[in-house]
Design a protein around this motif. Structure first.
Motif, mmCIF file in Angstrom:
data_model
loop_
_atom_site.group_PDB
_atom_site.id
_atom_site.type_symbol
_atom_site.label_atom_id
_atom_site.label_comp_id
_atom_site.label_asym_id
_atom_site.label_seq_id
_atom_site.Cartn_x
_atom_site.Cartn_y
_atom_site.Cartn_z
ATOM 1 N N LYS A 170 -14.638 -3.519 -2.129
ATOM 2 C CA LYS A 170 -13.264 -3.997 -2.256
ATOM 3 C C LYS A 170 -12.352 -2.896 -2.788
ATOM 4 N N VAL A 171 -12.854 -2.117 -3.747
ATOM 5 C CA VAL A 171 -12.066 -0.982 -4.261
ATOM 6 C C VAL A 171 -11.718 -0.034 -3.121
ATOM 7 N N LEU A 172 -12.714 0.295 -2.296
ATOM 8 C CA LEU A 172 -12.495 1.205 -1.169
ATOM 9 C C LEU A 172 -11.575 0.573 -0.131
ATOM 10 N N ARG A 173 -11.826 -0.682 0.218
ATOM 11 C CA ARG A 173 -11.028 -1.354 1.248
ATOM 12 C C ARG A 173 -9.556 -1.408 0.877
ATOM 13 N N LEU A 174 -9.272 -1.719 -0.390
ATOM 14 C CA LEU A 174 -7.883 -1.855 -0.817
ATOM 15 C C LEU A 174 -7.229 -0.510 -1.135
ATOM 16 N N SER A 175 -8.037 0.561 -1.159
ATOM 17 C CA SER A 175 -7.446 1.890 -1.305
ATOM 18 C C SER A 175 -6.819 2.349 0.006
ATOM 19 N N LEU A 176 -7.148 1.661 1.083
ATOM 20 C CA LEU A 176 -6.672 1.994 2.422
ATOM 21 C C LEU A 176 -5.664 0.952 2.900
ATOM 22 N N PRO A 177 -4.858 1.269 3.912
ATOM 23 C CA PRO A 177 -3.927 0.269 4.440
ATOM 24 C C PRO A 177 -4.675 -0.980 4.909
ATOM 25 N N ASN A 178 -4.005 -2.120 4.838
ATOM 26 C CA ASN A 178 -4.622 -3.379 5.239
ATOM 27 C C ASN A 178 -5.223 -3.276 6.643
ATOM 28 N N GLY A 179 -6.491 -3.650 6.752
ATOM 29 C CA GLY A 179 -7.159 -3.691 8.050
ATOM 30 C C GLY A 179 -7.719 -2.373 8.525
ATOM 31 N N TRP A 180 -7.381 -1.249 7.864
ATOM 32 C CA TRP A 180 -7.803 0.053 8.365
ATOM 33 C C TRP A 180 -9.323 0.164 8.416
ATOM 34 N N LEU A 181 -9.984 -0.233 7.360
ATOM 35 C CA LEU A 181 -11.443 -0.101 7.301
ATOM 36 C C LEU A 181 -12.111 -0.991 8.340
ATOM 37 N N ALA A 182 -11.618 -2.229 8.504
ATOM 38 C CA ALA A 182 -12.214 -3.152 9.469
ATOM 39 C C ALA A 182 -11.998 -2.689 10.907
ATOM 40 N N GLU A 183 -10.878 -2.009 11.154
ATOM 41 C CA GLU A 183 -10.549 -1.553 12.509
ATOM 42 C C GLU A 183 -11.314 -0.297 12.909
ATOM 43 N N THR A 184 -11.838 0.424 11.931
ATOM 44 C CA THR A 184 -12.413 1.736 12.200
ATOM 45 C C THR A 184 -13.869 1.631 12.662
ATOM 46 N N THR A 185 -14.171 2.281 13.784
ATOM 47 C CA THR A 185 -15.525 2.354 14.332
ATOM 48 C C THR A 185 -15.840 3.823 14.611
ATOM 49 N N TRP A 238 0.841 -1.199 0.000
ATOM 50 C CA TRP A 238 0.000 0.000 0.000
ATOM 51 C C TRP A 238 0.876 1.248 0.000
ATOM 52 N N VAL A 239 0.523 2.209 -0.846
ATOM 53 C CA VAL A 239 1.160 3.523 -0.852
ATOM 54 C C VAL A 239 0.053 4.574 -0.881
ATOM 55 N N PRO A 240 0.339 5.787 -0.423
ATOM 56 C CA PRO A 240 -0.716 6.820 -0.324
ATOM 57 C C PRO A 240 -1.454 7.094 -1.634
ATOM 58 N N LEU A 241 -0.801 6.871 -2.760
ATOM 59 C CA LEU A 241 -1.450 7.125 -4.048
ATOM 60 C C LEU A 241 -2.760 6.354 -4.187
ATOM 61 N N TYR A 242 -2.836 5.179 -3.539
ATOM 62 C CA TYR A 242 -4.034 4.351 -3.677
ATOM 63 C C TYR A 242 -5.257 4.960 -2.994
ATOM 64 N N LEU A 243 -5.077 5.984 -2.160
ATOM 65 C CA LEU A 243 -6.231 6.618 -1.531
ATOM 66 C C LEU A 243 -7.192 7.188 -2.573
ATOM 67 N N ALA A 244 -6.660 7.555 -3.738
ATOM 68 C CA ALA A 244 -7.489 8.112 -4.811
ATOM 69 C C ALA A 244 -8.128 7.025 -5.672
ATOM 70 N N GLN A 245 -7.896 5.772 -5.335
ATOM 71 C CA GLN A 245 -8.373 4.653 -6.156
ATOM 72 C C GLN A 245 -9.877 4.704 -6.446
ATOM 73 N N PRO A 246 -10.737 4.958 -5.456
ATOM 74 C CA PRO A 246 -12.173 5.033 -5.775
ATOM 75 C C PRO A 246 -12.504 6.132 -6.783
ATOM 76 N N VAL A 247 -11.778 7.251 -6.704
ATOM 77 C CA VAL A 247 -12.047 8.370 -7.623
ATOM 78 C C VAL A 247 -11.676 7.991 -9.039
ATOM 79 N N TRP A 248 -10.454 7.467 -9.232
ATOM 80 C CA TRP A 248 -10.076 7.196 -10.618
ATOM 81 C C TRP A 248 -10.786 5.962 -11.156
ATOM 82 N N ASN A 249 -11.277 5.081 -10.262
ATOM 83 C CA ASN A 249 -12.092 3.970 -10.755
ATOM 84 C C ASN A 249 -13.416 4.493 -11.304
#
Length: 405
Positions: free
Chosen positions: A353-368, A158-169
């Motif tokens: 999945k696009v959103l989940r993988l745009s973030l660091p591994n586990g970040w979305l699952a850990e967030t409440t 994972w690198v920060p560039l992937y944060l934009a993944q949902p947008v460019w998808n």
């Protein structure tokens, strides 16, 4: 041997080599049964679809001559959108796969058909038929998986560039035909160096794409609007809208077939010494279907039967529904998941999945809601802190998860 990307649960661990080769033999037999029974009914089907599509497009363009009147604009745009989807999905895609070559009709043949898309047919056939269908879901070999612009598996760094993944998808979805043309050209790789940019083969292919795009744009944004006279601008807008609708639909269907949660990806070494049975198994695990009506299946080009299409890409698309129960039974007998769900569920799963993988591994699952501020702060540090900080924070998260388990 088929090697999945590293997962805690291996869905094929229970299969022996003998099981896998037995699966291959059963699938070969199913394929042969369809090949042996192809005939006039199948030929009549594709001719009827082509006839309906052409009449619908002609009627829609005739209505759009009066598109300055809102009801005519809506009716003509809707009809043209459906016509473009049919031409792209059930007709063009499947003809270019060679599904109808057995008819020996030069008008409906993979070597002569040119479709209503930005990508020239010959270039698309190489990138799709040869590369994608050979290396289905193999990370680093199958560029259809994320089109080379997205993170598609947890094992990819994972690198920060992937944060934009949902947008460019989403942008890619809106202008999908141009994204496919760029992908077929391997534009990113071929523009990277002076030597690649100067390569005669790349330059020739680039000229072909530009010529095709020019032809498509002239047809949709000059000729047909001009024929509408006073309705020039509404007709131009209708053509643009129909193209975007077609792009969004085809992108969604393809995402549903390749990208929902639970669809497997594979390591490069999975194709080393791969047998016929192992190739079949990779198609089975790397595909997902869409449930729905017969009309919906036709509108998807029968890629709603993506599992069957990946197993038998050159069989007539109208036969996938017929053999689907046999394929599903085969999955059940060998303890494999036949991945199918409705269109909304598959689209939702793929975008998750696009959103989940745009973030660091586990970040979305850990967030409440309770820890959201701390998680946002952590993401900010990972985005701005450099590789060392990212490794430390991801390592700490992994250790906490292990202790909790």
């Amino acid at each position: 041997m088929t090697v999945l990307q590293k997962k805690s649960d291996n869905p094929i661990a229970h299969l022996s080599e003998a099981d896998i080769e037995a699966i291959g033999r059963e699938l070969d037999a199913i394929r042969q049964s369809v090949v042996d029974s192809r005939g006039e009914d199948d030929a009549a089907y594709i001719r009827r679809i082509i006839d309906v599509q052409r009449k619908l497009e002609l009627a829609s363009r005739a209505v759009l001559l009066f598109s300055k009147f809102p009801p005519a604009w809506v009716l003509g745009t809707a009809g043209l959108s459906v016509a473009k989807i049919l031409e792209n999905m059930e007709i063009g895609h499947n003809i270019l796969h060679g599904q109808w070559d057995w008819m020996r009709d030069p008008k409906i043949h993979s070597t002569t058909w040119e479709w209503d898309m930005a990508s020239p047919a010959e270039q698309w056939k190489h990138s799709h038929n040869v590369l994608h269908h050979t290396y289905t879901n193999v990370i680093g070999k199958d560029n259809d998986l994320g089109y080379g612009i997205m993170r598609v598996d947890e094992d990819q760094k994972w690198v920060p560039l992937y944060l934009a993944q949902p947008v460019w998808n989403f942008v890619n979805a809106c202008f999908f035909e141009y994204g496919i043309a760029a992908y077929d050209l391997e534009l990113g790789k071929n523009l990277a160096t002076k030597e690649r940019r100067a390569d005669p083969g790349f330059r020739a292919r680039g000229k072909q794409v530009l010529k095709k795009i020019g032809k498509q744009m002239t047809k949709d944004y000059v000729v047909h609007p001009a024929l509408s006279g006073p309705s020039f601008l509404p007709t131009l807008a209708a053509n643009f809208t129909a193209n975007v609708v077609r792009n969004l639909w085809s992108h969604s269907v393809i995402m549903c077939g390749h990208f929902p949660e639970g669809v497997q990806t594979f390591e490069k070494k999975s194709i080393d010494g791969e047998t016929r049975g192992e190739w079949y198994l990779r198609q089975m695990l790397g595909s997902a279907n869409i449930s729905g009506s017969k009309a919906m299946h036709i509108m998807t080009g029968n890629l709603s039967h993506q599992v069957e299409h990946h197993l038998f890409p050159d069989l007539p698309s109208n036969r996938y529904a017929e053999i689907a129960p046999q394929i599903r039974d085969l999955f059940a007998r060998y303890g494999l998941r036949y991945h199918t769900a409705s269109l909304p569920r598959q689209v939702g799963s793929a975008w998750h999945k696009v959103l989940r993988l745009s973030l660091p591994n586990g970040w979305l699952a850990e967030t409440t809601p309770a820890n959201a501020p701390a998680q946002v702060a952590k993401l900010y540090k990972m985005t701005t802190g450099g590789p060392k900080v990212r490794r430390q924070l991801q390592g700490a998260a992994w250790n906490q998860g292990s202790q909790a388990a």
